[in-house]
Design a protein around this motif. Structure first.
Motif, PDB file in Angstrom:
ATOM      1  N   HIS A   4     144.461  -7.242 -55.689  1.00 55.54           N
ATOM      2  CA  HIS A   4     143.068  -7.209 -55.245  1.00 55.54           C
ATOM      3  C   HIS A   4     142.560  -5.774 -55.369  1.00 55.54           C
ATOM      4  O   HIS A   4     143.284  -4.837 -55.043  1.00 55.54           O
ATOM      5  CB  HIS A   4     142.978  -7.695 -53.794  1.00 55.54           C
ATOM      6  CG  HIS A   4     141.589  -7.961 -53.343  1.00 55.54           C
ATOM      7  ND1 HIS A   4     140.698  -6.959 -53.038  1.00 55.54           N
ATOM      8  CD2 HIS A   4     140.927  -9.127 -53.145  1.00 55.54           C
ATOM      9  CE1 HIS A   4     139.551  -7.485 -52.659  1.00 55.54           C
ATOM     10  NE2 HIS A   4     139.658  -8.799 -52.721  1.00 55.54           N
ATOM     11  N   PRO A   5     141.318  -5.570 -55.814  1.00 53.77           N
ATOM     12  CA  PRO A   5     140.825  -4.206 -56.009  1.00 53.77           C
ATOM     13  C   PRO A   5     140.567  -3.418 -54.728  1.00 53.77           C
ATOM     14  O   PRO A   5     140.569  -2.187 -54.759  1.00 53.77           O
ATOM     15  CB  PRO A   5     139.523  -4.408 -56.789  1.00 53.77           C
ATOM     16  CG  PRO A   5     139.095  -5.790 -56.467  1.00 53.77           C
ATOM     17  CD  PRO A   5     140.360  -6.571 -56.249  1.00 53.77           C
ATOM     18  N   ASN A   6     140.373  -4.108 -53.600  1.00 50.99           N
ATOM     19  CA  ASN A   6     140.006  -3.404 -52.364  1.00 50.99           C
ATOM     20  C   ASN A   6     140.864  -3.733 -51.149  1.00 50.99           C
ATOM     21  O   ASN A   6     140.744  -3.074 -50.135  1.00 50.99           O
ATOM     22  CB  ASN A   6     138.545  -3.720 -51.999  1.00 50.99           C
ATOM     23  CG  ASN A   6     137.589  -3.429 -53.120  1.00 50.99           C
ATOM     24  OD1 ASN A   6     137.689  -2.404 -53.772  1.00 50.99           O
ATOM     25  ND2 ASN A   6     136.685  -4.350 -53.374  1.00 50.99           N
ATOM     26  N   TYR A  44     141.781 -10.800 -60.705  1.00 38.71           N
ATOM     27  CA  TYR A  44     140.642 -10.603 -59.800  1.00 38.71           C
ATOM     28  C   TYR A  44     139.529  -9.924 -60.586  1.00 38.71           C
ATOM     29  O   TYR A  44     139.796  -9.129 -61.495  1.00 38.71           O
ATOM     30  CB  TYR A  44     141.011  -9.659 -58.648  1.00 38.71           C
ATOM     31  CG  TYR A  44     141.710 -10.298 -57.492  1.00 38.71           C
ATOM     32  CD1 TYR A  44     141.011 -11.061 -56.561  1.00 38.71           C
ATOM     33  CD2 TYR A  44     143.061 -10.103 -57.279  1.00 38.71           C
ATOM     34  CE1 TYR A  44     141.646 -11.620 -55.463  1.00 38.71           C
ATOM     35  CE2 TYR A  44     143.711 -10.663 -56.187  1.00 38.71           C
ATOM     36  CZ  TYR A  44     142.998 -11.416 -55.286  1.00 38.71           C
ATOM     37  OH  TYR A  44     143.628 -11.970 -54.202  1.00 38.71           O
ATOM     38  N   ASN A  45     138.275 -10.190 -60.197  1.00 33.69           N
ATOM     39  CA  ASN A  45     137.186  -9.421 -60.787  1.00 33.69           C
ATOM     40  C   ASN A  45     137.087  -8.063 -60.089  1.00 33.69           C
ATOM     41  O   ASN A  45     137.869  -7.761 -59.177  1.00 33.69           O
ATOM     42  CB  ASN A  45     135.860 -10.197 -60.757  1.00 33.69           C
ATOM     43  CG  ASN A  45     135.285 -10.375 -59.370  1.00 33.69           C
ATOM     44  OD1 ASN A  45     135.942 -10.157 -58.361  1.00 33.69           O
ATOM     45  ND2 ASN A  45     134.037 -10.792 -59.308  1.00 33.69           N
ATOM     46  N   HIS A  46     136.138  -7.236 -60.503  1.00 31.61           N
ATOM     47  CA  HIS A  46     136.055  -5.839 -60.062  1.00 31.61           C
ATOM     48  C   HIS A  46     135.892  -5.659 -58.556  1.00 31.61           C
ATOM     49  O   HIS A  46     136.322  -4.652 -58.009  1.00 31.61           O
ATOM     50  CB  HIS A  46     134.919  -5.124 -60.795  1.00 31.61           C
ATOM     51  CG  HIS A  46     133.551  -5.599 -60.391  1.00 31.61           C
ATOM     52  ND1 HIS A  46     133.080  -6.867 -60.698  1.00 31.61           N
ATOM     53  CD2 HIS A  46     132.577  -4.991 -59.703  1.00 31.61           C
ATOM     54  CE1 HIS A  46     131.863  -6.998 -60.213  1.00 31.61           C
ATOM     55  NE2 HIS A  46     131.532  -5.877 -59.611  1.00 31.61           N
ATOM     56  N   ASP A  47     135.269  -6.601 -57.873  1.00 32.32           N
ATOM     57  CA  ASP A  47     135.082  -6.448 -56.427  1.00 32.32           C
ATOM     58  C   ASP A  47     135.865  -7.474 -55.600  1.00 32.32           C
ATOM     59  O   ASP A  47     135.700  -7.557 -54.387  1.00 32.32           O
ATOM     60  CB  ASP A  47     133.602  -6.480 -56.063  1.00 32.32           C
ATOM     61  CG  ASP A  47     132.911  -7.787 -56.451  1.00 32.32           C
ATOM     62  OD1 ASP A  47     133.585  -8.710 -56.947  1.00 32.32           O
ATOM     63  OD2 ASP A  47     131.687  -7.875 -56.250  1.00 32.32           O
ATOM     64  N   LYS A  85     141.170 -11.752 -68.263  1.00 32.17           N
ATOM     65  CA  LYS A  85     140.695 -10.503 -67.663  1.00 32.17           C
ATOM     66  C   LYS A  85     139.185 -10.561 -67.507  1.00 32.17           C
ATOM     67  O   LYS A  85     138.481 -11.127 -68.342  1.00 32.17           O
ATOM     68  CB  LYS A  85     141.014  -9.299 -68.560  1.00 32.17           C
ATOM     69  CG  LYS A  85     142.476  -9.035 -68.776  1.00 32.17           C
ATOM     70  CD  LYS A  85     143.105  -8.358 -67.589  1.00 32.17           C
ATOM     71  CE  LYS A  85     144.495  -7.875 -67.881  1.00 32.17           C
ATOM     72  NZ  LYS A  85     145.553  -8.772 -67.523  1.00 32.17           N
ATOM     73  N   SER A  87     135.594  -8.359 -67.336  1.00 31.30           N
ATOM     74  CA  SER A  87     135.048  -7.096 -67.809  1.00 31.30           C
ATOM     75  C   SER A  87     134.916  -6.153 -66.604  1.00 31.30           C
ATOM     76  O   SER A  87     134.903  -6.609 -65.457  1.00 31.30           O
ATOM     77  CB  SER A  87     133.689  -7.317 -68.465  1.00 31.30           C
ATOM     78  OG  SER A  87     132.755  -7.844 -67.537  1.00 31.30           O
ATOM     79  N   PRO A  88     134.802  -4.844 -66.836  1.00 28.96           N
ATOM     80  CA  PRO A  88     134.713  -3.895 -65.717  1.00 28.96           C
ATOM     81  C   PRO A  88     133.578  -4.185 -64.738  1.00 28.96           C
ATOM     82  O   PRO A  88     133.729  -3.945 -63.537  1.00 28.96           O
ATOM     83  CB  PRO A  88     134.518  -2.543 -66.409  1.00 28.96           C
ATOM     84  CG  PRO A  88     135.188  -2.709 -67.724  1.00 28.96           C
ATOM     85  CD  PRO A  88     134.899  -4.141 -68.123  1.00 28.96           C
ATOM     86  N   ASP A  89     132.457  -4.726 -65.207  1.00 31.63           N
ATOM     87  CA  ASP A  89     131.354  -5.044 -64.295  1.00 31.63           C
ATOM     88  C   ASP A  89     131.442  -6.462 -63.731  1.00 31.63           C
ATOM     89  O   ASP A  89     130.608  -6.872 -62.935  1.00 31.63           O
ATOM     90  CB  ASP A  89     130.010  -4.835 -64.981  1.00 31.63           C
ATOM     91  CG  ASP A  89     129.770  -5.764 -66.159  1.00 31.63           C
ATOM     92  OD1 ASP A  89     130.655  -6.612 -66.470  1.00 31.63           O
ATOM     93  OD2 ASP A  89     128.706  -5.643 -66.790  1.00 31.63           O
ATOM     94  N   GLY A  90     132.444  -7.244 -64.151  1.00 30.83           N
ATOM     95  CA  GLY A  90     132.646  -8.592 -63.640  1.00 30.83           C
ATOM     96  C   GLY A  90     131.754  -9.651 -64.259  1.00 30.83           C
ATOM     97  O   GLY A  90     131.847 -10.820 -63.899  1.00 30.83           O
TER      98      GLY A  90
END
Length: 108
Positions: A4-6, A44-47, A85, A87-90
């Protein structure tokens, strides 16, 4: 396997057809969802508000992470998906397949 990113969580997918979310501290699953086929890849996406899963039947699924409920799905290929995957902005999700194909989709 994806982290998870956070939060101190990670998600796994397996041949037992499940997506599992684990707490890092306990290494125990806090959520499990059985899908229709074996799971080859997760992300997971970026957030951390979406989880993507790639299945061996060629299907891609987007799940919301709190209850692992399906947001959307696409049967993209006949061969197993091998990687997934965001993308960086989701905004987009990309998949690769055993047949060598690369596909990119809106994640919404």
């Amino acid at each position: 396997l994806a982290t998870h990113p956070n939060q101190a969580l990670f998600v796994t997918g397996g041949d037992d057809r499940t997506v599992r979310v684990f707490k890092v501290s306990s290494r125990k699953p806090v959520m499990v969802r059985e899908l229709e086929d074996a799971v080859r890849c997760v992300a997971y996406n970026h957030d951390g508000t979406q989880v993507a899963a790639g299945l061996t039947n060629g299907k891609m699924m987007i799940l919301e992470p709190k209850k692992l409920e399906e947001v959307c799905s696409r049967h993209t290929r006949e061969q197993p998906l091998t990687d997934i995957k965001f993308s960086p902005d989701g905004r987009y999700v990309a998949t690769t397949c055993l047949d060598g194909a690369l596909d990119v989709y809106d994640s919404l």
